[in-house]
Enzyme design. Sequence first.
Site, mmCIF file in Angstrom:
data_model
loop_
_atom_site.group_PDB
_atom_site.id
_atom_site.type_symbol
_atom_site.label_atom_id
_atom_site.label_comp_id
_atom_site.label_asym_id
_atom_site.label_seq_id
_atom_site.Cartn_x
_atom_site.Cartn_y
_atom_site.Cartn_z
ATOM 1 N N SER A 166 0.840 -1.204 0.000
ATOM 2 C CA SER A 166 0.000 0.000 0.000
ATOM 3 C C SER A 166 0.878 1.259 0.000
ATOM 4 C CB SER A 166 -0.964 -0.054 1.182
ATOM 5 O OG SER A 166 -1.893 0.992 1.106
ATOM 6 N N ASP A 219 1.171 -8.816 -1.165
ATOM 7 C CA ASP A 219 0.130 -8.205 -0.333
ATOM 8 C C ASP A 219 -1.060 -9.164 -0.311
ATOM 9 O OD1 ASP A 219 -0.499 -4.946 0.518
ATOM 10 O OD2 ASP A 219 -2.184 -6.358 0.481
ATOM 11 N N ILE A 251 8.911 -2.429 9.436
ATOM 12 C CA ILE A 251 8.434 -1.043 9.329
ATOM 13 C C ILE A 251 7.027 -0.893 9.921
ATOM 14 C CG2 ILE A 251 7.778 0.757 7.668
ATOM 15 C CD1 ILE A 251 10.203 0.044 6.065
ATOM 16 N N HIS A 268 9.693 4.377 18.596
ATOM 17 C CA HIS A 268 9.194 5.055 17.395
ATOM 18 C C HIS A 268 7.726 5.358 17.682
ATOM 19 C CE1 HIS A 268 8.034 6.202 13.421
ATOM 20 N NE2 HIS A 268 7.186 5.204 13.323
HETATM 21 P P1 NAD Z 1 -2.259 0.614 4.681
HETATM 22 O O1 NAD Z 1 -3.332 0.327 5.666
HETATM 23 O O2 NAD Z 1 -2.556 1.576 3.592
HETATM 24 O O3 NAD Z 1 -1.802 -0.753 3.990
HETATM 25 C C1 NAD Z 1 -1.580 -1.908 4.692
HETATM 26 C C2 NAD Z 1 -1.403 -3.008 3.645
HETATM 27 O O4 NAD Z 1 -1.083 -4.210 4.331
HETATM 28 C C3 NAD Z 1 -2.681 -3.289 2.834
HETATM 29 O O5 NAD Z 1 -2.374 -3.257 1.452
HETATM 30 C C4 NAD Z 1 -3.100 -4.680 3.272
HETATM 31 O O6 NAD Z 1 -3.728 -5.432 2.266
HETATM 32 C C5 NAD Z 1 -1.750 -5.262 3.650
HETATM 33 N N1 NAD Z 1 -1.838 -6.415 4.550
HETATM 34 C C6 NAD Z 1 -2.557 -6.530 5.694
HETATM 35 N N2 NAD Z 1 -2.358 -7.760 6.241
HETATM 36 C C7 NAD Z 1 -1.471 -8.408 5.425
HETATM 37 C C8 NAD Z 1 -0.877 -9.691 5.453
HETATM 38 N N3 NAD Z 1 -1.132 -10.565 6.439
HETATM 39 N N4 NAD Z 1 -0.041 -10.027 4.464
HETATM 40 C C9 NAD Z 1 0.232 -9.167 3.457
HETATM 41 N N5 NAD Z 1 -0.311 -7.937 3.366
HETATM 42 C C10 NAD Z 1 -1.160 -7.568 4.349
HETATM 43 O O7 NAD Z 1 -0.954 1.068 5.502
HETATM 44 P P2 NAD Z 1 0.311 1.939 5.016
HETATM 45 O O8 NAD Z 1 -0.047 3.372 5.060
HETATM 46 O O9 NAD Z 1 0.905 1.361 3.783
HETATM 47 O O10 NAD Z 1 1.278 1.651 6.271
HETATM 48 C C11 NAD Z 1 1.770 0.355 6.470
HETATM 49 C C12 NAD Z 1 2.376 0.223 7.867
HETATM 50 O O11 NAD Z 1 3.566 1.019 7.950
HETATM 51 C C13 NAD Z 1 1.461 0.714 8.997
HETATM 52 O O12 NAD Z 1 1.544 -0.143 10.116
HETATM 53 C C14 NAD Z 1 2.038 2.082 9.320
HETATM 54 O O13 NAD Z 1 1.716 2.525 10.630
HETATM 55 C C15 NAD Z 1 3.507 1.782 9.144
HETATM 56 N N6 NAD Z 1 4.400 2.937 9.026
HETATM 57 C C16 NAD Z 1 5.568 2.869 9.714
HETATM 58 C C17 NAD Z 1 6.463 3.907 9.649
HETATM 59 C C18 NAD Z 1 7.736 3.811 10.430
HETATM 60 O O14 NAD Z 1 8.480 4.794 10.573
HETATM 61 N N7 NAD Z 1 8.076 2.655 10.968
HETATM 62 C C19 NAD Z 1 6.176 5.045 8.873
HETATM 63 C C20 NAD Z 1 4.977 5.069 8.162
HETATM 64 C C21 NAD Z 1 4.083 4.006 8.255
#
Ligand code: NAD
EC number: 1.1.1.27
Length: 316
Positions: free
Chosen positions: A13, A36, A123, A180
């Site tokens: 995503s 995904d 992440i 974080h």
């Molecule tokens: P999002 O909700 O838009 O997308 C999540 C994706 O994960 C979706 O496409 C979904 O289909 C997929 N998914 C869910 N369960 C799954 C599984 N078991 N196997 C494979 N795919 C699966 O979220 P996003 O905006 O892309 O963010 C993703 C993650 O990254 C979130 O947890 C967000 O908080 C995190 N994030 C972390 C940082 C950091 O600094 N560590 C920064 C930004 C975002």
Amino acid sequence: MIKQGKIVIIGASNVGSAILNKITDFQLASEIALIDLNEDKAAGEALDASHATSCIYSTNINVHAGTYEDCQDAAIIIITAGPSIRPGETPDRLILAKTNTKIMGSIMTEIMKYTKEAMIIAITNPLDVATHYISTHFDYPREKIVGTGTMLETFRFRRILANHYHVDPKNIHGYILGEHGNSAFPAWSTVNIAGMPLEHLDDCFNFSDKIDYKAIEDEIVQVAYDIINLKGWTNTGISMVACRFIKSIIYDEHTILPMSAVLEGEYGLHDVALSIPRMLCAEGVVKSFEVKLTDKERQLLLTSADSVKNALNGCK
Ligand code: NAD
């Protein structure tokens, strides 16, 4: 056998696709597989990115949608799967703990069927809970699991200070440590700009506008939620963080960055993942540094540990 240039990204995503595009632009891989639950999303993002590789500025990278079998010969696996905080939701990544540890569990179970050799970059949020969970619940080499942790806050911190002093953020050294998330804190005692120590900065830069420490501390935490409320998600900063980690691994750079892993006695802490300065290279996280902190900073690190431990306990 591992293909040194192969990267698997799980979660396609906002975050996963941004990382895919940045890896492609920076030519940090020869093959990228995108996985995904939403297979159409993974296929669409992979197809779109694959067209960009035809340009003269690009390398002929094999970008494709994948399956967990792709982990078998991957050098690096990046986990971004699982939901994020949405605009208007409680501004605390820890509320994602239960949902996302379940997702991390199912993903690690799949990865373990194919490899214990790839470097795993976590992440998904809450980052420290996720990093602790996959490091302690699976028989995967600990040094091969790293969470991006407060590297993102550290980038944000450098930008905020750089704007204040009108200087290149790359001249700013020092760390944001801890969780974080909401209890991340600047270790002010580690900060300097091009060797000029913190207490002399206002004089060195001839600044009458004195630096407001508290305002900067608040902004580092709040700015993530500001981005989410403004554009719906965060993905650009974190994609650069991911590339910084990948570069350290593939070029065996022995880079010291703030990153998350399970503490093993540093600062008297055990059984919790937090960011402290650690060394990253081709073998993984090879060294952690207990840099000297003030008493106040040590206390803030303990507060971060409590915050992450409470969230971990809530998942049990
Ligand atoms: P999002 O909700 O838009 O997308 C999540 C994706 O994960 C979706 O496409 C979904 O289909 C997929 N998914 C869910 N369960 C799954 C599984 N078991 N196997 C494979 N795919 C699966 O979220 P996003 O905006 O892309 O963010 C993703 C993650 O990254 C979130 O947890 C967000 O908080 C995190 N994030 C972390 C940082 C950091 O600094 N560590 C920064 C930004 C975002």
